[in-house]
Motif scaffolding. Structure first.
Motif, PDB file in Angstrom:
ATOM      1  N   ALA A  36      23.343 -48.525 -11.664  1.00 45.28           N
ATOM      2  CA  ALA A  36      24.490 -49.149 -12.326  1.00 45.28           C
ATOM      3  C   ALA A  36      24.543 -48.752 -13.798  1.00 45.28           C
ATOM      4  CB  ALA A  36      24.404 -50.661 -12.196  1.00 45.28           C
ATOM      5  N   ARG A  37      25.750 -48.490 -14.270  1.00 42.34           N
ATOM      6  CA  ARG A  37      25.938 -48.184 -15.699  1.00 42.34           C
ATOM      7  C   ARG A  37      25.832 -49.460 -16.523  1.00 42.34           C
ATOM      8  NH1 ARG A  37      31.035 -44.653 -16.945  1.00 42.34           N
ATOM      9  NH2 ARG A  37      32.123 -46.361 -15.968  1.00 42.34           N
ATOM     10  N   GLN A  38      25.502 -49.285 -17.797  1.00 37.87           N
ATOM     11  CA  GLN A  38      25.398 -50.408 -18.735  1.00 37.87           C
ATOM     12  C   GLN A  38      26.082 -50.011 -20.041  1.00 37.87           C
ATOM     13  OE1 GLN A  38      21.158 -50.938 -19.035  1.00 37.87           O
ATOM     14  NE2 GLN A  38      20.923 -51.011 -16.829  1.00 37.87           N
ATOM     15  N   LEU A  39      27.392 -49.802 -19.971  1.00 37.55           N
ATOM     16  CA  LEU A  39      28.136 -49.331 -21.134  1.00 37.55           C
ATOM     17  C   LEU A  39      28.098 -50.354 -22.263  1.00 37.55           C
ATOM     18  CD1 LEU A  39      31.294 -47.813 -19.396  1.00 37.55           C
ATOM     19  CD2 LEU A  39      29.363 -46.578 -20.373  1.00 37.55           C
ATOM     20  N   ASP A  40      28.096 -49.845 -23.498  1.00 33.72           N
ATOM     21  CA  ASP A  40      28.191 -50.709 -24.669  1.00 33.72           C
ATOM     22  C   ASP A  40      29.571 -51.355 -24.705  1.00 33.72           C
ATOM     23  OD1 ASP A  40      25.637 -49.942 -25.516  1.00 33.72           O
ATOM     24  OD2 ASP A  40      26.413 -48.325 -26.780  1.00 33.72           O
ATOM     25  N   ALA A  41      29.680 -52.487 -25.386  1.00 35.30           N
ATOM     26  CA  ALA A  41      30.979 -53.120 -25.588  1.00 35.30           C
ATOM     27  C   ALA A  41      31.900 -52.134 -26.299  1.00 35.30           C
ATOM     28  CB  ALA A  41      30.819 -54.386 -26.419  1.00 35.30           C
ATOM     29  N   GLY A  42      33.119 -51.980 -25.791  1.00 31.71           N
ATOM     30  CA  GLY A  42      34.081 -51.065 -26.395  1.00 31.71           C
ATOM     31  C   GLY A  42      33.893 -49.614 -26.025  1.00 31.71           C
ATOM     32  N   GLU A  43      32.992 -49.323 -25.080  1.00 21.51           N
ATOM     33  CA  GLU A  43      32.750 -47.941 -24.650  1.00 21.51           C
ATOM     34  C   GLU A  43      33.426 -47.714 -23.303  1.00 21.51           C
ATOM     35  OE1 GLU A  43      28.951 -44.960 -24.801  1.00 21.51           O
ATOM     36  OE2 GLU A  43      28.583 -46.934 -23.940  1.00 21.51           O
ATOM     37  N   PHE A  44      34.282 -46.710 -23.248  1.00 26.48           N
ATOM     38  CA  PHE A  44      35.024 -46.397 -22.027  1.00 26.48           C
ATOM     39  C   PHE A  44      34.883 -44.908 -21.758  1.00 26.48           C
ATOM     40  CE2 PHE A  44      37.010 -49.956 -24.157  1.00 26.48           C
ATOM     41  CZ  PHE A  44      37.128 -50.896 -23.134  1.00 26.48           C
ATOM     42  N   LEU A  45      34.356 -44.559 -20.587  1.00 18.43           N
ATOM     43  CA  LEU A  45      34.227 -43.154 -20.231  1.00 18.43           C
ATOM     44  C   LEU A  45      34.161 -43.003 -18.717  1.00 18.43           C
ATOM     45  CD1 LEU A  45      30.929 -42.686 -19.512  1.00 18.43           C
ATOM     46  CD2 LEU A  45      30.809 -42.927 -21.985  1.00 18.43           C
ATOM     47  N   ASP A  46      34.597 -41.842 -18.238  1.00 15.88           N
ATOM     48  CA  ASP A  46      34.508 -41.492 -16.823  1.00 15.88           C
ATOM     49  C   ASP A  46      33.303 -40.591 -16.626  1.00 15.88           C
ATOM     50  OD1 ASP A  46      36.853 -42.828 -16.122  1.00 15.88           O
ATOM     51  OD2 ASP A  46      38.103 -41.070 -16.493  1.00 15.88           O
ATOM     52  N   VAL A  47      32.575 -40.802 -15.545  1.00 15.90           N
ATOM     53  CA  VAL A  47      31.432 -39.967 -15.181  1.00 15.90           C
ATOM     54  C   VAL A  47      31.811 -39.178 -13.935  1.00 15.90           C
ATOM     55  CG1 VAL A  47      29.022 -39.976 -14.451  1.00 15.90           C
ATOM     56  CG2 VAL A  47      29.811 -41.626 -16.166  1.00 15.90           C
ATOM     57  N   PHE A  48      31.491 -37.884 -13.921  1.00 19.84           N
ATOM     58  CA  PHE A  48      31.806 -37.050 -12.767  1.00 19.84           C
ATOM     59  C   PHE A  48      30.782 -35.927 -12.663  1.00 19.84           C
ATOM     60  CE2 PHE A  48      33.834 -35.076 -16.351  1.00 19.84           C
ATOM     61  CZ  PHE A  48      33.803 -33.717 -16.108  1.00 19.84           C
ATOM     62  N   ALA A  49      30.783 -35.238 -11.544  1.00 24.96           N
ATOM     63  CA  ALA A  49      29.885 -34.109 -11.326  1.00 24.96           C
ATOM     64  C   ALA A  49      30.689 -32.814 -11.356  1.00 24.96           C
ATOM     65  CB  ALA A  49      29.152 -34.246 -10.000  1.00 24.96           C
ATOM     66  N   ALA A  50      30.105 -31.788 -11.969  1.00 23.26           N
ATOM     67  CA  ALA A  50      30.746 -30.477 -12.039  1.00 23.26           C
ATOM     68  C   ALA A  50      29.713 -29.415 -11.721  1.00 23.26           C
ATOM     69  CB  ALA A  50      31.316 -30.243 -13.434  1.00 23.26           C
ATOM     70  N   THR A  51      30.149 -28.309 -11.149  1.00 21.43           N
ATOM     71  CA  THR A  51      29.240 -27.197 -10.896  1.00 21.43           C
ATOM     72  C   THR A  51      29.065 -26.391 -12.182  1.00 21.43           C
ATOM     73  OG1 THR A  51      30.987 -25.645 -10.279  1.00 21.43           O
ATOM     74  CG2 THR A  51      30.057 -27.022  -8.506  1.00 21.43           C
ATOM     75  N   LEU A  52      28.028 -25.576 -12.217  1.00 18.24           N
ATOM     76  CA  LEU A  52      27.803 -24.697 -13.364  1.00 18.24           C
ATOM     77  C   LEU A  52      28.979 -23.740 -13.531  1.00 18.24           C
ATOM     78  CD1 LEU A  52      26.102 -23.559 -15.649  1.00 18.24           C
ATOM     79  CD2 LEU A  52      24.815 -22.232 -13.961  1.00 18.24           C
ATOM     80  N   ASP A  53      29.515 -23.242 -12.434  1.00 18.27           N
ATOM     81  CA  ASP A  53      30.674 -22.341 -12.519  1.00 18.27           C
ATOM     82  C   ASP A  53      31.870 -23.045 -13.148  1.00 18.27           C
ATOM     83  OD1 ASP A  53      29.304 -20.210 -11.429  1.00 18.27           O
ATOM     84  OD2 ASP A  53      30.145 -20.443  -9.412  1.00 18.27           O
ATOM     85  N   GLU A  54      32.096 -24.301 -12.764  1.00 18.15           N
ATOM     86  CA  GLU A  54      33.204 -25.051 -13.356  1.00 18.15           C
ATOM     87  C   GLU A  54      32.993 -25.227 -14.856  1.00 18.15           C
ATOM     88  OE1 GLU A  54      34.842 -27.979  -9.828  1.00 18.15           O
ATOM     89  OE2 GLU A  54      32.898 -28.467 -10.757  1.00 18.15           O
ATOM     90  N   LEU A  55      31.782 -25.619 -15.243  1.00 16.39           N
ATOM     91  CA  LEU A  55      31.496 -25.808 -16.661  1.00 16.39           C
ATOM     92  C   LEU A  55      31.701 -24.510 -17.438  1.00 16.39           C
ATOM     93  CD1 LEU A  55      30.499 -27.378 -19.117  1.00 16.39           C
ATOM     94  CD2 LEU A  55      28.146 -26.868 -18.381  1.00 16.39           C
ATOM     95  N   GLN A  56      31.192 -23.409 -16.911  1.00 16.76           N
ATOM     96  CA  GLN A  56      31.344 -22.128 -17.610  1.00 16.76           C
ATOM     97  C   GLN A  56      32.818 -21.744 -17.738  1.00 16.76           C
ATOM     98  OE1 GLN A  56      28.686 -19.702 -15.228  1.00 16.76           O
ATOM     99  NE2 GLN A  56      27.056 -19.897 -16.753  1.00 16.76           N
ATOM    100  N   GLY A  57      33.595 -22.027 -16.709  1.00 14.06           N
ATOM    101  CA  GLY A  57      35.035 -21.757 -16.777  1.00 14.06           C
ATOM    102  C   GLY A  57      35.718 -22.586 -17.842  1.00 14.06           C
ATOM    103  N   TRP A  58      35.353 -23.853 -17.937  1.00 10.46           N
ATOM    104  CA  TRP A  58      35.946 -24.737 -18.958  1.00 10.46           C
ATOM    105  C   TRP A  58      35.533 -24.308 -20.368  1.00 10.46           C
ATOM    106  CZ3 TRP A  58      33.989 -29.493 -15.837  1.00 10.46           C
ATOM    107  CH2 TRP A  58      34.808 -29.693 -14.728  1.00 10.46           C
TER     108      TRP A  58
END
Length: 197
Positions: free
Chosen positions: A139-161
Motif C-alpha cells: 500500500a502507498r503512503q502518500l504525504d498530505a497534498g501529494e498526488f501522483l500516478d504509478v505505472f510500469a514501463a518497459t526500458l524501450d518505452e522509457l528510451q523512446g520517451w
C-alpha cells in the motif's frame, strides 16, 4: 586535476528567503583574480531517486515510474520515484522510505549507483541514484497534498520517451543513462540486501 586557481572564496553572505523547504542566499565572493562579485543560490537538503526494476518474470524488464504535476513548470512529468532527505537521514533509508510511500513497493536488494548535481549554477542540491530490485507490492503512503500516478514501463518505452522529449526531468534522464549502461554490461552495480529489507 588541481583546482586551486579556480576556487572562489566566500567573504560575506545573507539569507534572502527562508522557506519551509528551501533557503535562498546571496554571498559576496572573491574570484581567483581578486575581483569581488555576488553569488545567489538555493540551499537544498539533498534527495534520492530510485530506479525500481520490476523483474517479476512477466515479459521484458519493466520499471516503476510516476506521473506527477510539477507546479513550477506547469506540466505533468514522467519521472522515477524520488524525494528529499529528512534531517540526518541516510540515503538508503530515504530511498526505501520514498519507494514505499510513493509506490507501495519494497525492495529486497538495493545498489547505490552514484550522485548527480542537477543545478550546479544556482543550487546546492544533490541527488543520490539508487537501484532497487526484488520488488514486493504494498500500500502507498502518500504525504498530505501529494498526488501522483504509478505505472510500469518497459526500458524501450522509457528510451523512446527520452528520445522524443516526453521525458524532460533531468534526474530521470540520468537514471535512464545509468540503466542503459547497466543493462549493456558497461557499468556494474554492487547489490546488497539491507537488514531491513
Amino acid at each position: 586535476m588541481p583546482d586551486g586557481k579556480l576556487l572562489e572564496r566566500r567573504l560575506d553572505g545573507q539569507t534572502l528567503v527562508q522557506g519551509n523547504f528551501l533557503k535562498v542566499c546571496r554571498d559576496q565572493v572573491e574570484l581567483p583574480d581578486g575581483a569581488v562579485t555576488t553569488r545567489e543560490y538555493v540551499v537544498h537538503p539533498g534527495a534520492v531517486m530510485i530506479v525500481p526494476l520490476l523483474d517479476d518474470g512477466a515479459g521484458p524488464l519493466r520499471l516503476v515510474m510516476e506521473r506527477q504535476f510539477r507546479y513550477p513548470v506547469g506540466q505533468t512529468i514522467i519521472e522515477f520515484p524520488a524525494g528529499k532527505l529528512d534531517p540526518g537521514e541516510a540515503g538508503l533509508a530515504c530511498a526505501q522510505r520514498e519507494l514505499r510511500e510513493e509506490t507501495g513497493y519494497t525492495a529486497a536488494q538495493w545498489a547505490r549507483a552514484g550522485v548527480l548535481h542537477p543545478l550546479v549554477a544556482y543550487s546546492t542540491e544533490f541527488i543520490e541514484i539508487w537501484f532497487a530490485r526484488g520488488l514486493t507490492a504494498g500500500a502507498r503512503q502518500l504525504d498530505a497534498g501529494e498526488f501522483l500516478d504509478v505505472f510500469a514501463a518497459t526500458l524501450d518505452e522509457l528510451q523512446g520517451w527520452c528520445r522524443d522529449g516526453t521525458v524532460t526531468d533531468a534526474k530521470t534522464l540520468i537514471g535512464a543513462l545509468w540503466l542503459q549502461n547497466v543493462q549493456s554490461g558497461a557499468w556494474a552495480l554492487d547489490w546488497q540486501r539491507p537488514p531491513s529489507a
